[in-house]
Design a protein around this motif. Structure first.
Motif, short mmCIF file in Angstrom:
data_model
loop_
_atom_site.label_atom_id
_atom_site.label_comp_id
_atom_site.label_asym_id
_atom_site.label_seq_id
_atom_site.Cartn_x
_atom_site.Cartn_y
_atom_site.Cartn_z
N ASN A 213 8.91 2.04 1.69
CA ASN A 213 10.21 1.38 1.69
C ASN A 213 10.99 1.84 0.46
OD1 ASN A 213 9.27 -0.13 -0.54
ND2 ASN A 213 8.60 -1.82 0.77
N ARG A 214 12.13 1.26 0.20
CA ARG A 214 12.95 1.70 -0.93
C ARG A 214 12.30 1.44 -2.28
NH1 ARG A 214 17.40 -2.39 -2.52
NH2 ARG A 214 16.50 -4.36 -1.81
N PHE A 215 11.23 0.64 -2.30
CA PHE A 215 10.53 0.35 -3.55
C PHE A 215 9.29 1.22 -3.74
CE2 PHE A 215 12.78 -3.56 -2.37
CZ PHE A 215 13.65 -3.63 -3.45
N GLY A 216 9.02 2.13 -2.78
CA GLY A 216 7.95 3.09 -2.95
C GLY A 216 6.60 2.71 -2.35
N TYR A 217 6.57 1.69 -1.52
CA TYR A 217 5.31 1.33 -0.87
C TYR A 217 5.59 0.85 0.55
CZ TYR A 217 6.44 -3.63 -1.57
OH TYR A 217 7.03 -4.86 -1.51
N ASN B 149 -5.02 4.69 8.09
CA ASN B 149 -4.20 5.79 8.57
C ASN B 149 -3.01 5.98 7.63
OD1 ASN B 149 -2.28 7.41 9.89
ND2 ASN B 149 -3.09 6.82 11.89
N ARG B 150 -3.10 7.01 6.83
CA ARG B 150 -2.05 7.28 5.84
C ARG B 150 -0.75 7.76 6.49
NH1 ARG B 150 -6.80 7.10 3.76
NH2 ARG B 150 -7.26 6.99 1.54
N ILE C 275 0.83 -1.20 0.00
CA ILE C 275 0.00 0.00 0.00
C ILE C 275 0.87 1.25 0.00
CG2 ILE C 275 -0.20 0.16 2.51
CD1 ILE C 275 -3.24 0.82 1.94
N ALA C 276 0.32 2.30 -0.56
CA ALA C 276 0.96 3.62 -0.53
C ALA C 276 -0.14 4.64 -0.29
CB ALA C 276 1.68 3.91 -1.85
N ARG C 277 0.25 5.81 0.15
CA ARG C 277 -0.75 6.86 0.39
C ARG C 277 -1.59 7.12 -0.85
NH1 ARG C 277 2.61 11.10 4.27
NH2 ARG C 277 3.04 9.53 5.86
N GLU C 278 -0.96 7.02 -2.01
CA GLU C 278 -1.66 7.29 -3.28
C GLU C 278 -2.69 6.21 -3.61
OE1 GLU C 278 2.08 9.09 -2.74
OE2 GLU C 278 1.80 6.95 -3.10
N THR C 279 -2.52 5.01 -3.09
CA THR C 279 -3.45 3.92 -3.41
C THR C 279 -4.39 3.57 -2.26
OG1 THR C 279 -1.90 2.20 -2.69
CG2 THR C 279 -1.79 2.88 -5.02
N ALA C 280 -4.24 4.24 -1.13
CA ALA C 280 -5.02 3.90 0.06
C ALA C 280 -6.53 3.98 -0.19
CB ALA C 280 -4.63 4.78 1.24
N GLY C 281 -6.98 5.00 -0.90
CA GLY C 281 -8.42 5.13 -1.18
C GLY C 281 -8.96 3.95 -1.98
#
Length: 117
Positions: A65-69, A58-59, A28-34
């Motif tokens: 991590n180093r891979f962006g999620y 909770n964003r 998960i990432a903040r951009e995909t949380a929704g």
């Protein structure tokens, strides 16, 4: 005999437990949380007896991590669910309480059934 009230409480609890264990660890990432919130609501909402479900993550806890999620953790959940079985309705939550993802029944009630049935 098990009552509608007991069944409604069981259904709320089992849904929250399954949700927790099914989705913890999801990338998960903040951009995909929704999108993930909507997917969880849709998946759990399909199950029997679920009348309402709201999932918020909770964003602030999502540190890439180093891979962006990051990975979805139980502490990120803020979930409210309402189940109905027969004449009973149960509301339950999954949310952080004292640094622990706590599940609890917040409201349960029964309406008077039809005495002819």
């Amino acid at each position: 005999m098990i009552t509608d009230r007991e069944k409604a409480a069981f259904e709320a609890g089992i849904k929250l437990g399954a949700l927790y264990h099914q989705f913890v660890g999801t990338p998960i990432a903040r951009e995909t949380a929704g999108t993930v919130e909507t997917a969880i609501e849709g998946a759990v909402g399909l199950q029997p007896f679920v009348q309402e479900i709201t999932v918020r993550l909770n964003r602030e806890m999502m540190v890439s991590n180093r891979f962006g999620y990051s990975e979805l953790a139980g502490k990120m959940f803020d979930v409210a669910i309402r189940t109905e079985v027969g004449t009973a309705s149960c509301k339950a939550t999954l949310r952080l309480e004292d640094d622990y993802p706590m599940m609890q029944i917040t409201e349960i009630h029964e309406t008077a059934g039809n005495p002819d049935h």
